[in-house]
Scaffold this motif. Sequence first.
Motif, short mmCIF file in Angstrom:
data_model
loop_
_atom_site.label_atom_id
_atom_site.label_comp_id
_atom_site.label_asym_id
_atom_site.label_seq_id
_atom_site.Cartn_x
_atom_site.Cartn_y
_atom_site.Cartn_z
N UNK A 124 13.82 -1.48 -11.31
CA UNK A 124 12.94 -2.63 -11.10
C UNK A 124 11.61 -2.21 -10.49
N UNK A 125 11.64 -1.32 -9.51
CA UNK A 125 10.41 -0.90 -8.86
C UNK A 125 9.53 -0.08 -9.81
N UNK A 126 10.16 0.79 -10.60
CA UNK A 126 9.39 1.57 -11.56
C UNK A 126 8.74 0.68 -12.60
N UNK A 127 9.46 -0.33 -13.05
CA UNK A 127 8.89 -1.26 -14.03
C UNK A 127 7.73 -2.07 -13.45
N UNK A 158 5.55 0.94 -9.45
CA UNK A 158 5.64 1.80 -8.27
C UNK A 158 6.04 3.22 -8.66
N UNK A 159 5.58 4.17 -7.89
CA UNK A 159 6.06 5.55 -8.00
C UNK A 159 7.31 5.65 -7.15
N UNK A 160 8.43 6.00 -7.75
CA UNK A 160 9.72 5.92 -7.07
C UNK A 160 10.33 7.31 -6.87
N UNK A 161 10.86 7.49 -5.68
CA UNK A 161 11.64 8.67 -5.33
C UNK A 161 13.08 8.22 -5.08
N UNK A 162 14.04 9.07 -5.43
CA UNK A 162 15.44 8.74 -5.15
C UNK A 162 15.96 9.71 -4.08
N UNK A 177 16.11 6.06 -14.99
CA UNK A 177 15.72 4.69 -14.64
C UNK A 177 14.25 4.58 -14.24
N UNK A 178 13.56 5.71 -14.11
CA UNK A 178 12.14 5.67 -13.81
C UNK A 178 11.68 6.42 -12.58
N UNK A 179 12.61 7.02 -11.82
CA UNK A 179 12.20 7.81 -10.66
C UNK A 179 11.45 9.05 -11.10
N UNK A 180 10.57 9.54 -10.24
CA UNK A 180 9.76 10.71 -10.54
C UNK A 180 10.07 11.86 -9.58
N UNK A 181 10.56 11.52 -8.39
CA UNK A 181 10.80 12.50 -7.33
C UNK A 181 12.26 12.43 -6.92
N UNK A 182 12.86 13.59 -6.66
CA UNK A 182 14.20 13.67 -6.09
C UNK A 182 14.05 14.15 -4.64
N UNK A 183 14.53 13.36 -3.70
CA UNK A 183 14.48 13.69 -2.28
C UNK A 183 15.89 14.06 -1.86
N UNK A 202 0.77 -1.24 0.00
CA UNK A 202 0.00 0.00 0.00
C UNK A 202 0.80 1.29 0.00
N UNK A 203 2.13 1.23 -0.01
CA UNK A 203 2.92 2.46 -0.05
C UNK A 203 2.61 3.21 -1.35
N UNK A 204 2.41 4.50 -1.24
CA UNK A 204 2.13 5.32 -2.42
C UNK A 204 3.40 5.65 -3.19
N UNK A 205 4.51 5.77 -2.47
CA UNK A 205 5.81 6.12 -3.05
C UNK A 205 6.85 5.25 -2.37
N UNK A 206 7.86 4.82 -3.11
CA UNK A 206 9.00 4.13 -2.52
C UNK A 206 10.21 5.04 -2.68
N UNK A 207 10.84 5.39 -1.56
CA UNK A 207 11.98 6.30 -1.56
C UNK A 207 13.26 5.49 -1.40
N UNK A 208 14.06 5.44 -2.47
CA UNK A 208 15.24 4.58 -2.51
C UNK A 208 16.50 5.42 -2.27
N UNK A 209 17.27 5.03 -1.25
CA UNK A 209 18.49 5.75 -0.93
C UNK A 209 19.68 4.84 -0.78
#
Length: 301
Positions: free
Chosen positions: A106-109, A112-116, A130-136, A73-80
């Motif tokens: 992989x998550x974007x494919x 998932x909505x991905x943040x880096x 690679x598919x991220x939409x947000x920069x954190x 159920x996560x709306x965004x996955x923030x990968x660091x």
Amino acid sequence: MDTLAAAPGTGPNTTPLPVLRKPLPRATFESLPTDRAVVMGILNVTPDSFSDGGQHSSVDEAIAAGLRMFYGGADIIDVGGESTRPGADEVPEDEEQRRVLPVVEALAKAGALVSVDTRRATTAAKALDAGAVIINDVSGLEASQDMIDLVADRGAYYVLMHNRGNSRVMTSLTDYADVLDDVLAETVSVRDRLRAAGVHDEKIIVDPGLGFAKTGEQNWTLIRGIERFLDLGHKVLVAASRKRFLGELLTTAGKAAEPEQRDAATAAITAVVASRGAWGVRVHDVAPNLDAVKVAARARA
């Protein structure tokens, strides 16, 4: 429901990864829920993060964990790929990219909505590819012009988090005349740099930066003053999950609660800030915080 196909890197000695046979449509920012606060799941691909360091240290483990968050159920996955805990060592750029880019892809494919989560414009650019939409970006007042120009050029969503200094010195930079006024003013100074570069207001997400160059009491002051951040007119993200000031609050017999013992307190803060209008929360444990934002939304309604 579609069954799952084998993922890259699976085998007898690796963790099976759930990957859909038919990739879901890529998530978009516009598809995020608007009737409640969004939940951003934290995925640290690091050996030394304060709470979950080493748990997702391989690419396969990180992808599996990210997919569990997404399907949970996560709306965004923030990968660091670099720990930002106080005193953490800087990670070489090529190592950070080795850790995060295959996970982002992989998550974007998978839909998932991905943040880096990165301070570096080069890593951010490759993550967007690679598919991220947000920069954190946790660099705060030290946000590089290269990063700002990248956000403007690519039209990315950008989390502007307040911070002073880097992880090695930020604990010594907690001297504020008035923490709420000063953090707001310093945040606005970086916001204005983004605007000057052509970044639109709707692409800017403001994060007060709890735990970054703040004492425990200063964190509570910022939480109490969350409406002041909302008044800036941007989306507001709150990241309190498992942080030290919660451990201090939950001290028992002189011993602060360990990070994994702080999830209930995290969900309580989620309910508080969501009920007061925060756009989103950044958390380690998705399920209780998803419940908390739903409760907050129902109470507000």
